[in-house]
Design an enzyme around this catalytic site. Structure first.
Site, PDB file in Angstrom:
ATOM      1  N   ARG A  52       0.079  14.494  13.217  1.00 17.85           N
ATOM      2  CA  ARG A  52       0.624  14.274  11.868  1.00 17.85           C
ATOM      3  C   ARG A  52       0.621  15.529  10.999  1.00 17.85           C
ATOM      4  O   ARG A  52       0.026  15.538   9.910  1.00 17.85           O
ATOM      5  CB  ARG A  52      -0.087  13.122  11.192  1.00 17.85           C
ATOM      6  CG  ARG A  52      -0.008  11.827  11.995  1.00 17.85           C
ATOM      7  CD  ARG A  52      -0.666  10.669  11.318  1.00 17.85           C
ATOM      8  NE  ARG A  52       0.107  10.179  10.191  1.00 17.85           N
ATOM      9  CZ  ARG A  52      -0.285   9.146   9.431  1.00 17.85           C
ATOM     10  NH1 ARG A  52      -1.427   8.549   9.671  1.00 17.85           N
ATOM     11  NH2 ARG A  52       0.450   8.733   8.438  1.00 17.85           N
ATOM     12  N   LYS A  59       0.840  -1.210   0.000  1.00 16.44           N
ATOM     13  CA  LYS A  59       0.000   0.000   0.000  1.00 16.44           C
ATOM     14  C   LYS A  59       0.870   1.253   0.000  1.00 16.44           C
ATOM     15  O   LYS A  59       0.665   2.193  -0.778  1.00 16.44           O
ATOM     16  CB  LYS A  59      -0.902   0.028   1.232  1.00 16.44           C
ATOM     17  CG  LYS A  59      -1.577   1.379   1.481  1.00 16.44           C
ATOM     18  CD  LYS A  59      -2.486   1.354   2.683  1.00 16.44           C
ATOM     19  CE  LYS A  59      -1.802   1.512   4.005  1.00 16.44           C
ATOM     20  NZ  LYS A  59      -1.437   2.888   4.350  1.00 16.44           N
ATOM     21  N   ASN A  60       1.873   1.298   0.885  1.00 16.11           N
ATOM     22  CA  ASN A  60       2.650   2.523   1.076  1.00 16.11           C
ATOM     23  C   ASN A  60       3.698   2.755  -0.002  1.00 16.11           C
ATOM     24  O   ASN A  60       4.426   3.741   0.049  1.00 16.11           O
ATOM     25  CB  ASN A  60       3.270   2.536   2.475  1.00 16.11           C
ATOM     26  CG  ASN A  60       2.190   2.695   3.530  1.00 16.11           C
ATOM     27  OD1 ASN A  60       1.041   3.033   3.213  1.00 16.11           O
ATOM     28  ND2 ASN A  60       2.534   2.456   4.770  1.00 16.11           N
ATOM     29  N   ASP A 114       4.505   0.512  12.136  1.00 19.10           N
ATOM     30  CA  ASP A 114       3.322  -0.147  11.570  1.00 19.10           C
ATOM     31  C   ASP A 114       3.216  -1.616  11.962  1.00 19.10           C
ATOM     32  O   ASP A 114       2.251  -2.285  11.592  1.00 19.10           O
ATOM     33  CB  ASP A 114       3.315  -0.009  10.038  1.00 19.10           C
ATOM     34  CG  ASP A 114       3.153   1.439   9.592  1.00 19.10           C
ATOM     35  OD1 ASP A 114       3.393   1.729   8.404  1.00 19.10           O
ATOM     36  OD2 ASP A 114       2.811   2.282  10.438  1.00 19.10           O
ATOM     37  N   CYS A 140      -5.173  12.552  12.938  1.00 19.69           N
ATOM     38  CA  CYS A 140      -5.812  11.233  12.772  1.00 19.69           C
ATOM     39  C   CYS A 140      -5.676  10.478  14.084  1.00 19.69           C
ATOM     40  O   CYS A 140      -5.030  10.955  15.014  1.00 19.69           O
ATOM     41  CB  CYS A 140      -5.234  10.489  11.583  1.00 19.69           C
ATOM     42  SG  CYS A 140      -3.850   9.435  11.964  1.00 19.69           S
ATOM     43  N   ARG A 182      -8.718  -0.825   4.461  1.00 17.75           N
ATOM     44  CA  ARG A 182      -7.861   0.201   3.877  1.00 17.75           C
ATOM     45  C   ARG A 182      -6.497  -0.345   3.493  1.00 17.75           C
ATOM     46  O   ARG A 182      -5.862   0.126   2.554  1.00 17.75           O
ATOM     47  CB  ARG A 182      -7.667   1.354   4.864  1.00 17.75           C
ATOM     48  CG  ARG A 182      -8.960   2.058   5.260  1.00 17.75           C
ATOM     49  CD  ARG A 182      -8.642   3.275   6.065  1.00 17.75           C
ATOM     50  NE  ARG A 182      -7.692   4.103   5.327  1.00 17.75           N
ATOM     51  CZ  ARG A 182      -7.243   5.268   5.807  1.00 17.75           C
ATOM     52  NH1 ARG A 182      -7.639   5.667   6.993  1.00 17.75           N
ATOM     53  NH2 ARG A 182      -6.396   5.979   5.113  1.00 17.75           N
ATOM     54  N   ARG A 219      -5.125  10.549   4.508  1.00 21.14           N
ATOM     55  CA  ARG A 219      -4.101  11.594   4.571  1.00 21.14           C
ATOM     56  C   ARG A 219      -3.080  11.459   3.453  1.00 21.14           C
ATOM     57  O   ARG A 219      -2.462  12.441   3.021  1.00 21.14           O
ATOM     58  CB  ARG A 219      -3.310  11.579   5.858  1.00 21.14           C
ATOM     59  CG  ARG A 219      -3.815  10.881   7.021  1.00 21.14           C
ATOM     60  CD  ARG A 219      -2.774  10.780   8.047  1.00 21.14           C
ATOM     61  NE  ARG A 219      -1.747  11.777   7.930  1.00 21.14           N
ATOM     62  CZ  ARG A 219      -1.885  13.051   8.332  1.00 21.14           C
ATOM     63  NH1 ARG A 219      -3.005  13.418   8.851  1.00 21.14           N
ATOM     64  NH2 ARG A 219      -0.922  13.900   8.207  1.00 21.14           N
TER      65      ARG A 219
HETATM   66  C1  EPZ Z   1       4.033   7.018   6.521  1.00 18.69           C
HETATM   67  O1  EPZ Z   1       3.215   8.047   7.083  1.00 18.69           O
HETATM   68  C2  EPZ Z   1       3.132   5.791   6.351  1.00 18.69           C
HETATM   69  N1  EPZ Z   1       2.032   6.125   5.467  1.00 18.69           N
HETATM   70  C3  EPZ Z   1       2.592   5.365   7.713  1.00 18.69           C
HETATM   71  O2  EPZ Z   1       1.854   4.156   7.551  1.00 18.69           O
HETATM   72  C4  EPZ Z   1       3.765   5.065   8.635  1.00 18.69           C
HETATM   73  O3  EPZ Z   1       3.284   4.789   9.919  1.00 18.69           O
HETATM   74  C5  EPZ Z   1       4.702   6.285   8.707  1.00 18.69           C
HETATM   75  O4  EPZ Z   1       5.124   6.685   7.394  1.00 18.69           O
HETATM   76  C6  EPZ Z   1       5.954   5.997   9.520  1.00 18.69           C
HETATM   77  O5  EPZ Z   1       6.642   4.901   9.027  1.00 18.69           O
HETATM   78  C7  EPZ Z   1       2.256   6.116   4.118  1.00 18.69           C
HETATM   79  O6  EPZ Z   1       3.335   5.871   3.619  1.00 18.69           O
HETATM   80  C8  EPZ Z   1       1.079   6.439   3.249  1.00 18.69           C
HETATM   81  P1  EPZ Z   1       5.937  10.432   8.712  1.00 18.69           P
HETATM   82  P2  EPZ Z   1       3.737   9.564   7.146  1.00 18.69           P
HETATM   83  O7  EPZ Z   1       5.760  11.712   7.983  1.00 18.69           O
HETATM   84  O8  EPZ Z   1       4.610   9.850   5.983  1.00 18.69           O
HETATM   85  C9  EPZ Z   1       6.076  13.779  12.124  1.00 18.69           C
HETATM   86  C10 EPZ Z   1       0.054   2.646   7.817  1.00 18.69           C
HETATM   87  O9  EPZ Z   1      -0.339   2.064   8.835  1.00 18.69           O
HETATM   88  N2  EPZ Z   1       6.003  14.757  11.026  1.00 18.69           N
HETATM   89  O10 EPZ Z   1       7.149   9.640   8.434  1.00 18.69           O
HETATM   90  O11 EPZ Z   1       2.554  10.413   7.371  1.00 18.69           O
HETATM   91  C11 EPZ Z   1       4.791  12.940  12.253  1.00 18.69           C
HETATM   92  O12 EPZ Z   1       3.815  13.609  12.992  1.00 18.69           O
HETATM   93  C12 EPZ Z   1       0.460   4.137   7.906  1.00 18.69           C
HETATM   94  O13 EPZ Z   1       0.156   2.117   6.708  1.00 18.69           O
HETATM   95  C13 EPZ Z   1       6.040  16.107  11.326  1.00 18.69           C
HETATM   96  O14 EPZ Z   1       6.124  16.503  12.492  1.00 18.69           O
HETATM   97  O15 EPZ Z   1       4.629   9.525   8.465  1.00 18.69           O
HETATM   98  C14 EPZ Z   1       5.306  11.668  12.912  1.00 18.69           C
HETATM   99  O16 EPZ Z   1       5.360  11.854  14.291  1.00 18.69           O
HETATM  100  C15 EPZ Z   1       0.119   4.742   9.220  1.00 18.69           C
HETATM  101  N3  EPZ Z   1       5.973  16.997  10.303  1.00 18.69           N
HETATM  102  C16 EPZ Z   1       6.704  11.526  12.322  1.00 18.69           C
HETATM  103  O17 EPZ Z   1       7.076  12.810  11.805  1.00 18.69           O
HETATM  104  C17 EPZ Z   1       5.875  16.603   8.975  1.00 18.69           C
HETATM  105  O18 EPZ Z   1       5.813  17.460   8.071  1.00 18.69           O
HETATM  106  C18 EPZ Z   1       6.817  10.495  11.192  1.00 18.69           C
HETATM  107  O19 EPZ Z   1       5.781  10.728  10.278  1.00 18.69           O
HETATM  108  C19 EPZ Z   1       5.852  15.228   8.694  1.00 18.69           C
HETATM  109  C20 EPZ Z   1       5.915  14.311   9.735  1.00 18.69           C
END
Ligand code: EPZ
Length: 416
Positions: A120, A22-23, A303, A115, A395, A91
């Site tokens: 996020r 998916k990702n 995850d 979420c 999903r 998202r």
């Molecule tokens: C990706 O989400 C994945 N989703 C998530 O999978 C996964 O949990 C996550 O990466 C971490 O591995 C997809 O790829 C579609 P991040 P993403 O930006 O990109 C903070 C699943 O279950 N942050 O790496 O949204 C954020 O709040 C899903 O399949 C900021 O502060 O995650 C978090 O604490 C859930 N500012 C951390 O960084 C930003 O601009 C990591 O988030 C961006 C992120």
């Protein structure tokens, strides 16, 4: 609305094929916008999130044809807006921001909002785009981007954000000059996207490392591509097999991307063998509580945290599970406790004291991976477990109940 009903206690046996990731599929679908024309994508998983994403791209003017592969025609781009009603449901829709900025030099994308697992924000996506000369305005809950002067830049990410790295990398492929992304996310899905972009003609160095260098080019051309296998789906089936003390082989499994997961399962006493793209769980190990800390790749994936917690609920001794990526990713704890688990949470630490047995009960899914942990616990629990709100599961898991039934699970899906 459906629920899942499980009669627990059956050791799973047999083979299960792992689907596309998916990702990886979501950012790759977004990236098709960068190269006008017909793309042929293979191994695209049949998931609700993929359907939502194709609906979003459809609103932008993209045409699709389904068959043994997915044909994506991005010749036309009728608009550059990702509406709130779609972004609020998924998202990952924010992933059209980078490609729209690069192709149309403008974008209007709804802010995703929080979420279940955390706030996020996307501040790092926007900060990186501003460094590339994009004028960002936040208006009525939307990001308005004006990218007429899109150029390369040196970007140091405060956090190795996955979709942030993906958005900036996609924007950089058609920017004037070179972009360097430091502290980039190293998740295999980011590398798979980079592989697709390279197939389109992008110039990217450092794929799979924390420093990505993208040399902007004037245009990209459609290319066929096959999506990588889903390491989180694979990890989920490992947990299901181990908790039921079964004998299960995963085929088409991305073994090379599961090192941290396989190491932790082995440390917990799960007997595993691997070869090429197959992983086999063998019965007979003594499940023991081990501590785990979620980290960016190549660390233990967040995850997989909930699924591993379910396993620790029936292990000998205690396990401390520390969640370092998301601030609110223990929503499954109270539901696992309804099945008789012994878990106490303090801040981002959960202490799980293993029990000999869990008892079936009705439980509620709160997010995608939490729902997987409830199914896993239900497979081991004595009696009947009912998992509600399974739209969360749909999903990210392709044909979960069918696949588990094929492995002998007493599981069925039925209307509430
Ligand atoms: C990706 O989400 C994945 N989703 C998530 O999978 C996964 O949990 C996550 O990466 C971490 O591995 C997809 O790829 C579609 P991040 P993403 O930006 O990109 C903070 C699943 O279950 N942050 O790496 O949204 C954020 O709040 C899903 O399949 C900021 O502060 O995650 C978090 O604490 C859930 N500012 C951390 O960084 C930003 O601009 C990591 O988030 C961006 C992120």
């Amino acid at each position: 609305m459906d629920k899942i009903v499980i009669e627990g206690g059956v050791p799973l046996t047999g083979e299960v094929v792992i689907s596309g990731a998916k990702n990886a599929a979501l950012p790759i679908l977004a990236a098709t916008l960068l190269a006008p024309g017909e793309h042929r994508l293979f191994n695209v998983p049949p998931l609700a999130d993929i359907r939502t994403f194709t609906r979003l791209l459809g609103k932008l003017g993209v045409r699709f044809q389904n068959g043994d592969h997915l044909t994506v025609d991005t010749s036309r781009l009728d608009c550059y807006e990702a509406p709130y009603e779609l972004v609020k449901t998924m998202r990952a829709a924010v992933l059209v921001l980078g490609p729209l900025v690069a192709r149309a030099h403008r974008a209007r994308v709804s802010l995703p909002g929080g979420c279940a697992i955390g706030a996020r924000p996307i501040n790092l996506h926007l900060k990186g785009l501003e460094a590339m000369g994009v004028k960002i305005t936040l208006k009525e809950g939307y990001v308005e981007a004006d990218a007429r002067g899109l150029h390369g830049a040196e970007i140091m990410l405060e956090i190795p954000t996955v979709t942030g790295t993906e958005n900036l990398m996609m924007a950089a492929t058609l920017a004037q000059g070179t972009t360097v992304i430091k502290n980039a996310a190293m998740e295999p899905e980011v590398a798979d996207l980079a592989g697709f972009l390279t197939a389109l003609g992008a110039k990217i160095e450092g794929i799979g490392t924390e420093v990505l260098t993208i040399h902007g080019v004037s245009q990209l051309t459609p290319a066929p591509y096959s999506i990588m296998a889903d390491r989180i789906e694979a990890g989920t089936y490992l947990a299901a097999a181990a908790i039921t003390k079964g004998q299960v082989t995963l085929t088409n499994a991305p073994v090379e991307h599961l090192t941290a997961v396989i190491d932790k399962f082995t440390e917990a006493g799960v007997r595993l063998t691997t070869d090429a793209n197959r992983i086999t769980v063998h019965p007979g190990g003594t499940l023991t509580g081990v501590d785990v800390r979620t980290l960016p790749y190549p660390g233990f994936p967040t995850d997989m945290q909930a699924q591993f917690m379910a396993l620790m609920c029936v292990a000998r001794g205690a396990a401390v599970i520390t969640e370092t990526i998301f601030e609110n990713r223990f929503m499954h704890v109270s539901e696992l406790k309804r099945l008789g688990a012994d878990i106490s949470v303090s801040g981002n630490h959960a202490v799980v004291r293993g029990r000999r047995h869990l008892q079936g009960a009705p439980v509620m899914a709160t997010d995608l991976r939490a729902s997987a942990s409830l199914v896993i616990a239900g497979l081991a629990a004595q009696g009947t477990t009912e998992v509600h709100r399974i739209y969360h599961l749909d999903r990210g898991y392709a044909r979960l109940t069918e696949k588990l039934s094929t492995l002998g699970a007493r599981i069925r899906r039925m209307p509430v």
